[in-house]
Motif scaffolding. Structure first.
Motif, PDB file in Angstrom:
ATOM      1  N   ASN A   1      12.700  -5.656   7.235  1.00 23.37           N
ATOM      2  CA  ASN A   1      13.535  -4.572   6.707  1.00 23.37           C
ATOM      3  C   ASN A   1      12.783  -3.599   5.804  1.00 23.37           C
ATOM      4  N   VAL A   2      11.472  -3.777   5.659  1.00 22.28           N
ATOM      5  CA  VAL A   2      10.662  -2.880   4.831  1.00 22.28           C
ATOM      6  C   VAL A   2       9.925  -1.929   5.755  1.00 22.28           C
ATOM      7  N   ASN A   3      10.149  -0.621   5.557  1.00 24.25           N
ATOM      8  CA  ASN A   3       9.519   0.385   6.385  1.00 24.25           C
ATOM      9  C   ASN A   3       8.629   1.289   5.544  1.00 24.25           C
ATOM     10  N   PRO A   4       7.319   0.997   5.520  1.00 24.66           N
ATOM     11  CA  PRO A   4       6.416   1.861   4.765  1.00 24.66           C
ATOM     12  C   PRO A   4       6.349   3.247   5.407  1.00 24.66           C
ATOM     13  N   ASP A   5       6.049   4.246   4.586  1.00 18.98           N
ATOM     14  CA  ASP A   5       5.971   5.605   5.097  1.00 18.98           C
ATOM     15  C   ASP A   5       4.514   6.071   5.156  1.00 18.98           C
ATOM     16  N   VAL A   6       4.329   7.333   5.513  1.00 18.88           N
ATOM     17  CA  VAL A   6       2.987   7.892   5.650  1.00 18.88           C
ATOM     18  C   VAL A   6       2.219   7.817   4.335  1.00 18.88           C
ATOM     19  N   VAL A   7       2.893   8.068   3.237  1.00 15.81           N
ATOM     20  CA  VAL A   7       2.228   8.030   1.931  1.00 15.81           C
ATOM     21  C   VAL A   7       1.715   6.619   1.630  1.00 15.81           C
ATOM     22  N   THR A   8       2.519   5.623   1.920  1.00 14.89           N
ATOM     23  CA  THR A   8       2.117   4.231   1.702  1.00 14.89           C
ATOM     24  C   THR A   8       0.897   3.890   2.543  1.00 14.89           C
ATOM     25  N   PHE A   9       0.948   4.234   3.822  1.00  9.64           N
ATOM     26  CA  PHE A   9      -0.177   3.945   4.702  1.00  9.64           C
ATOM     27  C   PHE A   9      -1.419   4.732   4.290  1.00  9.64           C
ATOM     28  N   SER A  10      -1.252   5.955   3.831  1.00  7.77           N
ATOM     29  CA  SER A  10      -2.392   6.754   3.370  1.00  7.77           C
ATOM     30  C   SER A  10      -3.082   6.074   2.194  1.00  7.77           C
ATOM     31  N   ALA A  11      -2.288   5.544   1.283  1.00  5.31           N
ATOM     32  CA  ALA A  11      -2.856   4.835   0.127  1.00  5.31           C
ATOM     33  C   ALA A  11      -3.614   3.589   0.568  1.00  5.31           C
ATOM     34  N   LEU A  12      -3.061   2.866   1.540  1.00  2.00           N
ATOM     35  CA  LEU A  12      -3.743   1.682   2.053  1.00  2.00           C
ATOM     36  C   LEU A  12      -5.060   2.059   2.728  1.00  2.00           C
ATOM     37  N   VAL A  13      -5.033   3.084   3.552  1.00  4.21           N
ATOM     38  CA  VAL A  13      -6.257   3.532   4.232  1.00  4.21           C
ATOM     39  C   VAL A  13      -7.307   3.919   3.205  1.00  4.21           C
ATOM     40  N   SER A  14      -6.907   4.648   2.194  1.00  7.13           N
ATOM     41  CA  SER A  14      -7.841   5.074   1.153  1.00  7.13           C
ATOM     42  C   SER A  14      -8.458   3.875   0.431  1.00  7.13           C
ATOM     43  N   ALA A  15      -7.632   2.911   0.085  1.00  7.90           N
ATOM     44  CA  ALA A  15      -8.135   1.719  -0.615  1.00  7.90           C
ATOM     45  C   ALA A  15      -9.126   0.949   0.249  1.00  7.90           C
ATOM     46  N   PHE A  16      -8.796   0.754   1.509  1.00  4.81           N
ATOM     47  CA  PHE A  16      -9.674  -0.001   2.399  1.00  4.81           C
ATOM     48  C   PHE A  16     -10.934   0.776   2.750  1.00  4.81           C
ATOM     49  N   GLU A  17     -10.829   2.085   2.858  1.00  3.47           N
ATOM     50  CA  GLU A  17     -11.997   2.917   3.149  1.00  3.47           C
ATOM     51  C   GLU A  17     -13.024   2.802   2.032  1.00  3.47           C
ATOM     52  N   LYS A  18     -12.562   2.758   0.795  1.00  2.00           N
ATOM     53  CA  LYS A  18     -13.464   2.710  -0.352  1.00  2.00           C
ATOM     54  C   LYS A  18     -14.271   1.419  -0.408  1.00  2.00           C
ATOM     55  N   VAL A  19     -13.732   0.344   0.152  1.00  2.00           N
ATOM     56  CA  VAL A  19     -14.458  -0.932   0.122  1.00  2.00           C
ATOM     57  C   VAL A  19     -14.967  -1.326   1.504  1.00  2.00           C
ATOM     58  N   GLN A  20     -15.005  -0.358   2.393  1.00  2.00           N
ATOM     59  CA  GLN A  20     -15.615  -0.510   3.707  1.00  2.00           C
ATOM     60  C   GLN A  20     -14.945  -1.558   4.593  1.00  2.00           C
TER      61      GLN A  20
END
Length: 85
Positions: A18-37
C-alpha cells in the motif's frame, strides 16, 4: 551513512503493497546510491519506476549513468544516456 538509510527505505517500499513512492522519492534513492557507486541498485530503481509507470527524467537518467560510469559499467552508462534522448 545515508545510503544505508536509503536501502532501508527501498526495502520498506518493496515490502508494503500500500506504499507508493513517487518520482521525488525515487530520485532521492538514485542520488544516494549514485554517490556510493551502487549502480546495481540504481538499475533496480529504474526498473521499479518503469513497473510503476513513473516518468524517468533527465536527472534520473544522468544520475543512473553516473553511477554506472563510477562502477566502470561503460556500456550501461552509454545505453542510459542514449535512452535519455
Amino acid at each position: 551513512g545515508q545510503w544505508a538509510r536509503a536501502l532501508d527505505l527501498l526495502g520498506a517500499f518493496r515490502s508494503r503493497k500500500n506504499v507508493n513512492p513517487d518520482v521525488v522519492t525515487f530520485s532521492a534513492l538514485v542520488s544516494a546510491f549514485e554517490k556510493v557507486q551502487l549502480w546495481q541498485r540504481v538499475l533496480e530503481i529504474l526498473a521499479d519506476m518503469r513497473m510503476l509507470r513513473l516518468p524517468l527524467d533527465v536527472i534520473i537518467y544522468s544520475a543512473a549513468a553516473s553511477a554506472c560510469e563510477k562502477g566502470r559499467q561503460w556500456e550501461m552508462a552509454l545505453a542510459l544516456l542514449d535512452a535519455m534522448r
